[in-house]
Scaffold this motif. Structure first.
Motif: not given
Length: 75
Positions: A8-9, A36-39, A41-44
């Motif tokens: 939550d930026r 988050v770098t993984l996606d 920061n979309t959380g998908t």
């Protein structure tokens, strides 16, 4: 069980703790706000089991609770 993550930026205070604890999972913009770098920061995209270990350490130590997690993808 899968684990999804995002930051939550608006709640991030740019302390740097998450990147220090899990540098492969977190990055910062020019103002020092984490994501988050993984996606992007979309959380998908689910974390791998190895990533989840480092993530949980950062998650539990975030001073503002800006790091969020779910067992289902974020919308």
């Amino acid at each position: 069980m899968p684990l999804y993550a995002k930051v939550d930026r608006a709640a991030c205070i740019a302390c740097g703790r998450c990147q220090m604890l899990a540098p492969e999972l977190f990055t910062y913009d020019t103002e020092g706000i984490a994501s988050v770098t993984l996606d992007a920061n979309t959380g998908t995209q689910p974390l791998t089991p190895a990533q989840a270990i480092d993530f949980k350490l950062a998650y539990t130590r975030c001073p503002t609770g800006a790091i969020e997690r779910r067992e289902t993808p974020f919308d």
